[in-house]
Design an enzyme around this catalytic site. Structure first.
Site: not given
Ligand code: BES
Ligand code: MN
Ligand code: ZN
Length: 465
Positions: A230, A235, A242, A253, A312, A314, A316
């Site tokens: 990833k 993020d 968030k 991230d 959020d 994102e 996956r």
């Protein structure tokens, strides 16, 4: 005679009872007031309980002591009086020292009074055994890769963009003939139909990228391990922004991507006789008028449509495209993804282990035992059929998110929809282990590099190299 003086001195100290030899106990002795005679007694605990991890911990404490005293060079005399396998002793000692000897201070202005930096500059191994030096050199190479991964994670998100990760990949490929690299820019990502990656990137000012690197260290073998990481370079959460306190560490991230690059660096520098590829979908999850919209449906590379229910969630999405692309085009014999995927894994396991989900017991067991060996532990979580119910959508083939229960497992179940049955697949959730706000044992705070040593150990065991 100097040795005799020294052993008398140590004998006196021990007789005083000031030093008990407990695991991680240190006592610095200034033998004659001269700097070159500084000596440190290090406790390793009871001999019958000796373990590699115990050595890592104790030597980590020693390294911290040396760092705080600004020692620049240390000598390690290798004895062979230990019960446990001596190569493991060396591993524990070397990793304890090296993994601790790290600070990210690129952005700190140095006090002109201070010496160059606060790191131990050289660790010299005193041994007559060439095998010891060979082991140490390999450990140094792997630890360099861990530093590289940590640097990538610790560096600011405005610097480490998808473009930056692509440049790192190119640079690694330039350093080895066995490595090939291919980078997709936005236009190529559009052409290939990696539409979930595009959807996530819509809120970002920087372009996404898709990185493929292939190392062929054993051209005669059909085996190929593919690692997908990833690469969310920041993020924000997107339109589901968030809250305060949730965003400040989100430069981490892209840790999965950083592990991919670190592992690739180690594998190629060690010239391991294996075939190993990495795939990195990279983007920022920003927020903008163009952002992808919760409740809307987006297409995936695999052809399945996804109702995006939480901007959020994102990671996956981009991993779904990364996994599907890798399976279709790289023909892996097994595929592993590594990602800072869910806060839920921290609730479940804390930072004592990363989460592991897999459709294949053999692969899962191999990873777990590699994790034990290098103390990057994995704990397996279930992929119950029932979780699939949670991802059913009225308007698309599946939805991306549906509430908090078993958050890490449901995220993995989402990924499972994009992996072909019959291909051994494992998902490693490093959301709680990739980045620490407090350092521990021999792992300094910030980016940890968690996963690099795990992957190298896994490859070593699987291919007996
Ligand atoms: N990048 C985060 C996961 C994360 C959390 C990484 C904490 C490192 C530390 C991920 O994209 C995310 O935002 N996950 C959400 C879950 C999602 C289903 C809304 C979370 O953990 O809250
Ligand atoms: Mn997120
Ligand atoms: Zn994320």
């Amino acid at each position: 005679s100097e040795d005799l003086l020294l052993s008398n001195l140590i004998g006196e100290v021990l007789a005083l009872g000031d030093f008990k030899g407990k695991e991680g106990e240190t006592l610095f002795i200034y033998a004659s007031g001269e700097v070159d005679n500084r000596l440190c007694l290090l406790g390793l605990g009871p001999q019958e309980k000796a373990s590699v991890e115990g050595f890592r911990k104790s030597f980590g404490v020693l390294a911290k002591g040396c760092l705080s005293k600004n020692f620049k060079r240390i000598n390690v005399v290798v004895p062979d009086v230990f019960e446990i396998n001596s190569s493991e002793v060396i591993q524990g000692v070397a990793e304890g020292l090296l993994l601790t000897n790290y600070i990210f201070h690129r952005h700190k202005h140095r006090d002109p009074e201070e010496p160059e930096d606060h790191l131990i500059q050289s660790i010299h191994w005193i041994t007559s055994n060439p095998d010891v030096l060979k082991i140490v050199t390999e450990i140094e190479t792997v630890c360099e890769a861990v530093y590289y991964t940590r640097d990538l994670v610790n560096e600011c998100a405005d610097i480490v963009t998808p473009q930056y990760l692509s440049d790192c990949a190119k640079e690694l490929a330039r350093q080895s003939n066995a490595v090939k690299v291919e980078i997709f820019d936005r236009a190529k990502i559009e052409k290939e139909g990696l539409d979930l990656l595009l959807a996530v990137s819509r809120g970002a000012a920087v372009d996404p990228s898709f990185i493929i690197m292939e190392y062929r260290g054993n051209p005669r073998s059909k085996e190929k391990i593919v690692l997908v990481g990833k690469g969310v370079t920041y993020d924000t959460g997107g339109l589901h922004l968030k809250p305060l306190g949730g965003m400040e560490t989100m430069k981490c991230d892209m840790s999965g991507a950083a592990v991919c690059l670190g592992a690739m660096s180690a594998v190629s520098k060690l010239q391991m006789p294996v075939n190993f590829s990495i795939v990195i979908p990279a983007t920022e999850n920003g927020i903008d008028a163009k952002s992808y919209k919760p409740g809307d449906v987006y297409q995936s590379f695999a052809g399945k449509s996804v109702e995006m229910t939480n901007s959020d969630a994102e990671g996956r999405l981009i991993l779904a495209d990364g996994l599907a692309y890798a399976i279709k085009n790289l023909h892996p014999s097994c595929i592993i993804d590594i990602a800072t995927l869910t806060g839920a894994i921290e609730i479940a396991l804390g930072s004592e282990a990363a989460g592991l989900m897999s459709n294949d017991d053999t692969l899962a067991d191999e990873l777990i035992s590699a994790g034990k060996k290098c103390a990057e532990r994995l704990w397996r979580m279930p992929l119950y059929e029932e979780y699939k119910e949670r991802l059913k959508s009225d308007i698309a083939d599946l939805k991306s998110w549906n509430g908090r229960p078993a958050g890490a497992n449901v995220a993995a179940t989402f990924l499972q929809h994009f992996v072909k049955e019959g291909i051994p697949w494992a998902h490693i959730d490093i959301a709680a282990t990739a980045y620490l706000s407090e350092g521990k044992k021999y792992i300094p705070k910030g980016g940890t590099g968690y996963g690099v040593r795990l992957i190298i150990e896994f490859l070593r065991n699987r291919f007996k190299v």
